[in-house]
Design an enzyme around this catalytic site. Structure first.
Site, PDB file in Angstrom:
ATOM      1  N   GLU A  49      30.191  81.220  50.475  1.00  0.00           N
ATOM      2  CA  GLU A  49      29.814  80.651  51.486  1.00  0.00           C
ATOM      3  C   GLU A  49      30.832  81.318  52.717  1.00  0.00           C
ATOM      4  O   GLU A  49      32.036  80.901  52.585  1.00  0.00           O
ATOM      5  CB  GLU A  49      30.147  79.116  51.746  1.00  0.00           C
ATOM      6  N   ARG A  53      33.487  81.354  61.507  1.00  0.00           N
ATOM      7  CA  ARG A  53      34.806  80.867  62.362  1.00  0.00           C
ATOM      8  C   ARG A  53      35.811  82.098  62.746  1.00  0.00           C
ATOM      9  O   ARG A  53      36.722  81.749  63.330  1.00  0.00           O
ATOM     10  CB  ARG A  53      35.516  80.097  61.302  1.00  0.00           C
ATOM     11  N   LYS A 137      25.523  68.481  51.608  1.00  0.00           N
ATOM     12  CA  LYS A 137      26.828  68.708  51.621  1.00  0.00           C
ATOM     13  C   LYS A 137      27.544  67.385  52.104  1.00  0.00           C
ATOM     14  O   LYS A 137      26.973  66.894  53.038  1.00  0.00           O
ATOM     15  CB  LYS A 137      27.202  69.756  52.418  1.00  0.00           C
TER      16      LYS A 137
END
Length: 216
Positions: A49, A53, A137
């Site tokens: 993943e 950011r 998640k």
């Protein structure tokens, strides 16, 4: 034609079952993406993943998708339809969000990119069940209650399996993996910033091997 929810859920489940840990990566330098991903795959953690950011994230996803055999690269920190579209174009195979919004869920319905949505409360889990999600998640896992919270969900919400992420380390991952409703965990400890900056791919491969050997 957009894939069915059931097809996308099956793809998410398959991704979650690739290894006990999904590395959660914050990457600043796109040149590090390919050797980092190769080290993670070699270590036995092929689902990766890459979080949105940093400005390098989409280019990193594109490079991994094109150049790293055996990698299943995904996109994290997905917040809206634009993120989903950009990640899909870059070659991401799955998307992960920290939480959910009606707009994001509508966009995910219209996208071929399978979504692993974040939830932190039973109400959020129930809302996602209504939308057809069975794989979620839990974020931020440790701050919102960790083992006790996720374990408590197992009885009233048995149809849902989780990937807890947020505050989990090598030393605590096995405790989460032992829960009956946890398939894998997400962890940033596999790709520490200092190792990425130094290009220490051997160290990252070793961290991946340790993570891949975990079990509940």
């Amino acid at each position: 034609m957009t894939q069915s929810m059931e097809t996308k859920q099956a793809q998410v489940e398959a991704t979650m079952r690739l290894a006990p840990v999904i590395p959660v990566v914050i990457i600043d330098d796109v040149k590090a993406a390919v050797p980092m991903a190769r080290a993670l795959v070699a270590g036995g953690t092929p689902a990766i993943e890459v979080t949105l950011r940093t400005p390098a994230a989409l280019d990193a996803i594109r490079a991994i998708a094109q150049e790293v055999e055996g990698a299943t690269v995904g996109v994290g920190t997905v917040l809206n339809a634009a993120h989903l579209a950009a990640a899909r174009e870059a070659g991401a195979r799955f998307a992960v969000s920290p939480g959910v919004s009606p707009g994001l869920l509508d966009a995910a319905d219209d996208s071929d990119l399978p979504l692993l949505p974040g939830a932190a409360t039973a109400s959020e889990v129930m809302t996602l069940i209504e939308r057809g999600y069975r794989f979620l998640k839990c974020f931020p896992a440790v701050p919102v209650g960790g083992l006790k919270l996720i374990g408590a969900w197992a009885s009233p919400l048995p149809q849902v399996k989780f990937c807890p992420t947020g505050g989990i380390s090598l030393s605590t991952a096995s405790d989460f993996l032992a829960l009956p409703n946890v398939l894998c965990v997400g962890g940033s400890w596999l790709t520490p910033a200092d190792k990425l900056k130094a290009g220490d791919w051997a160290a990252i491969e070793l961290l991946a091997r340790e993570a891949a050997s975990l079990n509940g």
